[in-house]
Write a protein that holds these residues in place. Structure first.
Motif, PDB file in Angstrom:
ATOM      1  N   LEU A   2       0.828  -1.210   0.000  1.00  0.00           N
ATOM      2  CA  LEU A   2       0.000   0.000   0.000  1.00  0.00           C
ATOM      3  C   LEU A   2       0.864   1.263   0.000  1.00  0.00           C
ATOM      4  O   LEU A   2       0.544   2.241  -0.662  1.00  0.00           O
ATOM      5  CB  LEU A   2      -0.942  -0.004   1.209  1.00  0.00           C
ATOM      6  CG  LEU A   2      -2.077  -1.036   1.127  1.00  0.00           C
ATOM      7  CD1 LEU A   2      -2.848  -1.088   2.438  1.00  0.00           C
ATOM      8  CD2 LEU A   2      -3.029  -0.711  -0.023  1.00  0.00           C
ATOM      9  N   VAL A   3       1.977   1.216   0.745  1.00  0.00           N
ATOM     10  CA  VAL A   3       2.892   2.354   0.742  1.00  0.00           C
ATOM     11  C   VAL A   3       3.454   2.545  -0.672  1.00  0.00           C
ATOM     12  O   VAL A   3       3.476   3.653  -1.204  1.00  0.00           O
ATOM     13  CB  VAL A   3       4.034   2.158   1.771  1.00  0.00           C
ATOM     14  CG1 VAL A   3       5.124   3.210   1.581  1.00  0.00           C
ATOM     15  CG2 VAL A   3       3.483   2.222   3.184  1.00  0.00           C
ATOM     16  N   ASN A   4       3.861   1.436  -1.300  1.00  0.00           N
ATOM     17  CA  ASN A   4       4.387   1.541  -2.663  1.00  0.00           C
ATOM     18  C   ASN A   4       3.331   2.031  -3.652  1.00  0.00           C
ATOM     19  O   ASN A   4       3.639   2.752  -4.592  1.00  0.00           O
ATOM     20  CB  ASN A   4       4.959   0.200  -3.121  1.00  0.00           C
ATOM     21  CG  ASN A   4       6.370  -0.007  -2.601  1.00  0.00           C
ATOM     22  OD1 ASN A   4       6.898   0.836  -1.885  1.00  0.00           O
ATOM     23  ND2 ASN A   4       6.976  -1.126  -2.955  1.00  0.00           N
ATOM     24  N   ALA A   7       1.049   4.165  -3.032  1.00  0.00           N
ATOM     25  CA  ALA A   7       0.992   5.620  -2.873  1.00  0.00           C
ATOM     26  C   ALA A   7       2.222   6.284  -3.489  1.00  0.00           C
ATOM     27  O   ALA A   7       2.122   7.302  -4.165  1.00  0.00           O
ATOM     28  CB  ALA A   7       0.876   5.983  -1.401  1.00  0.00           C
ATOM     29  N   ILE A   8       3.393   5.669  -3.277  1.00  0.00           N
ATOM     30  CA  ILE A   8       4.634   6.256  -3.782  1.00  0.00           C
ATOM     31  C   ILE A   8       4.644   6.297  -5.310  1.00  0.00           C
ATOM     32  O   ILE A   8       5.024   7.295  -5.909  1.00  0.00           O
ATOM     33  CB  ILE A   8       5.847   5.458  -3.263  1.00  0.00           C
ATOM     34  CG1 ILE A   8       6.047   5.747  -1.774  1.00  0.00           C
ATOM     35  CG2 ILE A   8       7.109   5.800  -4.045  1.00  0.00           C
ATOM     36  CD1 ILE A   8       7.080   4.890  -1.102  1.00  0.00           C
ATOM     37  N   LYS A  64       0.324  15.220  -3.438  1.00  0.00           N
ATOM     38  CA  LYS A  64       0.880  13.875  -3.383  1.00  0.00           C
ATOM     39  C   LYS A  64       1.625  13.674  -2.071  1.00  0.00           C
ATOM     40  O   LYS A  64       1.505  12.635  -1.422  1.00  0.00           O
ATOM     41  CB  LYS A  64       1.818  13.686  -4.573  1.00  0.00           C
ATOM     42  CG  LYS A  64       2.467  12.308  -4.581  1.00  0.00           C
ATOM     43  CD  LYS A  64       3.545  12.216  -5.629  1.00  0.00           C
ATOM     44  CE  LYS A  64       4.263  10.875  -5.526  1.00  0.00           C
ATOM     45  NZ  LYS A  64       5.386  10.751  -6.433  1.00  0.00           N
ATOM     46  N   LEU A  82       0.952  11.119   0.886  1.00  0.00           N
ATOM     47  CA  LEU A  82       1.996  10.160   1.253  1.00  0.00           C
ATOM     48  C   LEU A  82       2.281  10.199   2.745  1.00  0.00           C
ATOM     49  O   LEU A  82       2.436   9.157   3.384  1.00  0.00           O
ATOM     50  CB  LEU A  82       3.277  10.491   0.502  1.00  0.00           C
ATOM     51  CG  LEU A  82       3.601   9.641  -0.710  1.00  0.00           C
ATOM     52  CD1 LEU A  82       4.917  10.076  -1.314  1.00  0.00           C
ATOM     53  CD2 LEU A  82       3.680   8.170  -0.339  1.00  0.00           C
ATOM     54  N   VAL A 119      -0.161   8.192   4.435  1.00  0.00           N
ATOM     55  CA  VAL A 119       0.112   6.751   4.283  1.00  0.00           C
ATOM     56  C   VAL A 119       1.242   6.317   5.217  1.00  0.00           C
ATOM     57  O   VAL A 119       1.182   5.270   5.860  1.00  0.00           O
ATOM     58  CB  VAL A 119       0.475   6.433   2.808  1.00  0.00           C
ATOM     59  CG1 VAL A 119       0.943   4.995   2.664  1.00  0.00           C
ATOM     60  CG2 VAL A 119      -0.728   6.693   1.912  1.00  0.00           C
ATOM     61  N   LYS A 145      12.951   5.169  -5.457  1.00  0.00           N
ATOM     62  CA  LYS A 145      11.539   5.541  -5.496  1.00  0.00           C
ATOM     63  C   LYS A 145      11.342   6.916  -6.141  1.00  0.00           C
ATOM     64  O   LYS A 145      12.153   7.816  -5.938  1.00  0.00           O
ATOM     65  CB  LYS A 145      10.979   5.568  -4.075  1.00  0.00           C
ATOM     66  CG  LYS A 145      11.029   4.222  -3.357  1.00  0.00           C
ATOM     67  CD  LYS A 145       9.955   3.292  -3.889  1.00  0.00           C
ATOM     68  CE  LYS A 145       9.793   2.054  -3.043  1.00  0.00           C
ATOM     69  NZ  LYS A 145      10.904   1.118  -3.087  1.00  0.00           N
ATOM     70  N   VAL A 174      10.135   9.611  -5.560  1.00  0.00           N
ATOM     71  CA  VAL A 174       9.700  10.596  -4.565  1.00  0.00           C
ATOM     72  C   VAL A 174      10.969  11.272  -4.046  1.00  0.00           C
ATOM     73  O   VAL A 174      12.030  10.661  -4.086  1.00  0.00           O
ATOM     74  CB  VAL A 174       9.019   9.882  -3.367  1.00  0.00           C
ATOM     75  CG1 VAL A 174       8.531  10.880  -2.346  1.00  0.00           C
ATOM     76  CG2 VAL A 174       7.876   9.010  -3.823  1.00  0.00           C
TER      77      VAL A 174
END
Lengths: 326, 262
Positions: free
Chosen positions: A120-122, A124-125, B3, B7, B10, B102, B104
């Motif tokens: 789930l974190v991925n 979002a990322i 975003k 995040l 999350v 990633k 981000v």
């Protein structure tokens, strides 16, 4: 243009050398001696979209370093690399969203939580829309048989189960290019086969380009038609795996089980006699004459059983490296 | 921007789930936090047993500074401290690679990834102290004072964050930064008293070198409607400068980082 383009790529490290003992430590504290290690030394290759390529080489050959440069984790010291038209070390978002790097020895899953939470974190990322995420997860579940694993805390999973989840976590954004660094390390044979099948299936379904490094030759033999062999940072073979085998080991191993005793001198005319204990004979026979020889032998001797084998790939690669070092 | 806010949500959710895995620990941490807040409050009470003003501030006004101190301390404990610890581990084990892969901002991913809830005690003690302090006064903040407070407070948070980014980034070279975080904490401890309590060089240091005054005293002053426009603008400037500088420092460190052995 090819999907992965590497030209005279080099990565040099400065490492400081330390002599043993307190005296050595003190000396290196005040005056460090540096040595340049050429982890990757002017390596060039091109890989087309959809290819699966095996990276072979002993420990410290520069395989991981090359993958890290391609992933943008390391700046090259020389030469250049481009993947899908991007320069990796710029680490543009558009590039990062299109590939994945799986490192068998490092993990990204959150240790205390079930793997699904990392997913789930991925999600979002990588900003994966809900619909795509669900579809991908369903497909990964089907390919890797994740089922109940997803809801168990990662620390309670076995090594193989964890690797399946690691792979899934790295695939949620449907990468077009996969860098797999020892994805099967430490796994038992069944799990290795499982992971291998997954890689092959993913490649087929999505036409993904894959570079794979592995200590297990079976992984590479099963998956890759093409291999790139590097040692001490230098590339010295790039091409078809079968051709390499035929070049280095232009023979087949012929095993005979005889019903009557024979001595090794009987067989020297057919090929190199590896061993002969009277009833079991092992011969190295030139590849192109292998079937004829076998047919001939069957008429000459009372043979109970005959088998053909390719020489073990490990031996071939070892020969390649030994040849290189001389 | 949206975003990143999503995040953060999350990340906090995942952190909360992790903390809840260890129930006893979770409860103990909150309790400890509350206990510390009480200690700070008592220390102020002891001061005022002997005097009626502290650096020109009355008892109730000082309590607002104390409240700010606890509140921000709670935020540090929750949002910043755990990440510095993790970063050191990631540099040592080479798992920072996953962060850099990633799509981000790597600074965001490392400095705000984990939240712990041991600071909730401090945080709520801070809020309660401020409410209590206003109860002791006849003064009520005007809308203008509230807006000014919000601005200065936000800048204070940004400044604290940036200072922690500096400390975290140092871990690329130092590997152990415990000494640095302790140093910051002991300097930050001075923030429970209004800056006017300090004289000369110390006051200058705590205002412009390590801008503790901008973190606790000035927001409190804004709340009390006693902060001038120049100081308000300075707080914006200080936050902007430390933030940009810390971001530069982070990027510089990342460029130099070559991941630990495979």
């Amino acid at each position: 243009m090819s999907q992965i383009h590497v030209e005279r790529l080099s990565k040099h490290y400065q490492v400081h050398e330390k002599e043993a003992g307190l005296g050595g430590s003190l000396r290196s504290f005040f005056a460090r001696k540096y040595r340049t290690v050429k982890a990757v030394d002017e390596v060039s290759f091109d890989i087309q979209a959809g290819e699966m390529v095996g990276f072979l080489g002993p420990n410290g050959a520069g395989k991981t370093t090359t993958l890290k440069v391609l992933s943008g984790l390391l700046y090259p010291s020389g030469g250049n690399a481009s993947v899908m038209g991007h320069v990796p070390h710029k680490r543009e978002t558009a590039y990062l969203k299109q590939f994945t790097l799986v490192m068998g020895q490092k993990q990204q899953l959150m240790w205390d939580l079930p793997a699904i939470e990392t997913f789930l974190v991925n999600q979002a990322i990588y900003e994966i829309p809900k619909g795509d995420y669900d579809a991908t997860l369903k497909e990964l579940d089907q390919l890797l048989d994740l089922g109940p694993l997803l809801k168990k805390q990662v620390r309670k999973l076995s090594l193989g189960e964890r690797m399946k989840c690691e792979l899934a976590a790295a695939m949620l954004h449907r990468p077009k290019v996969l860098f797999l660094d020892e994805p099967t390390i430490g796994l038992d044979v069944t799990m290795q086969v499982r992971i291998r099948d997954f890689i092959a299936a993913y490649n087929q379904r999505h036409g993904a380009t894959i570079i794979l490094t592995s200590h297990y030759m079976a992984d590479v033999t099963a998956l890759c038609e093409r291999i790139i062999v590097i040692d001490k940072g230098k590339l010295f073979y790039d091409g078809n795996f079968r051709e390499l085998i035929e070049k280095i080991a232009p023979y087949k191993i012929l095993k005979l089980q005889l019903s009557t005793h024979a001595i090794s001198e009987h067989f020297t005319e057919y090929g190199k006699v590896e061993s002969c204990d009277g009833v079991t004979v092992v011969l190295h026979v030139p590849r192109e004459r292998a079937t004829d020889t076998a047919a001939h032998l069957l008429t000459q001797f009372k043979v109970n059983d005959v088998t053909f084998e390719d020489p073990p790939v490990e031996d071939i690669i070892r020969q390649v490296f030994e040849g290189n070092r001389k | 921007m949206v975003k990143y806010i999503k995040l953060l949500g999350v990340f906090i959710r995942a952190s909360l789930l992790t903390e809840l895995e260890y129930r006893a620990n979770f409860i103990a941490q909150i309790f400890l936090g509350l206990l510390w807040a009480v200690v700070v409050w008592v220390s102020v009470l002891i001061f005022f047993a002997h005097t009626t003003t502290l650096g020109g501030w009355e008892y109730a006004q000082v309590l607002i500074v104390v409240g700010m101190f606890s509140l921000i301390n709670g935020l540090i404990e929750c949002m910043l401290a755990p990440n510095v610890k993790r970063l050191i581990e990631m540099v040592r084990l080479g798992t920072l690679d996953f962060v850099l892969l990633k799509p981000v901002s790597s600074q965001f991913m490392t400095t705000l990834r984990y939240t712990r809830f041991n600071g909730i005690g401090d945080f709520s003690a801070g809020v309660l102290t401020i409410i209590y302090a206003f109860g002791q006064m006849t003064y009520r903040p005007s809308l203008e004072a509230i807006v000014q407070f919000a601005c200065v407070f936000l800048m204070a948070c940004l400044t604290v964050y940036s200072i922690w980014v500096f400390i975290a980034t140092a871990s690329f070279w130092l590997v152990k930064v415990n000494n640095l975080t302790e140093l910051f904490r002991s300097i930050y401890d001075t923030g429970r008293f209004p800056i006017t309590t300090f004289q000369g060089g110390v006051r200058f240091f705590l205002t412009y070198v390590m801008p503790i005054a901008f973190i606790t005293t000035f927001p409190a002053q804004a709340f009390l409607g006693k902060l001038d426009a120049a100081t308000t603008l300075t707080s914006v400037a200080i936050a902007a400068i430390t933030f940009i500088a810390s971001n530069r420092f982070w990027n510089f460190a990342i460029r130099n980082y070559s991941s630990a052995s495979s």
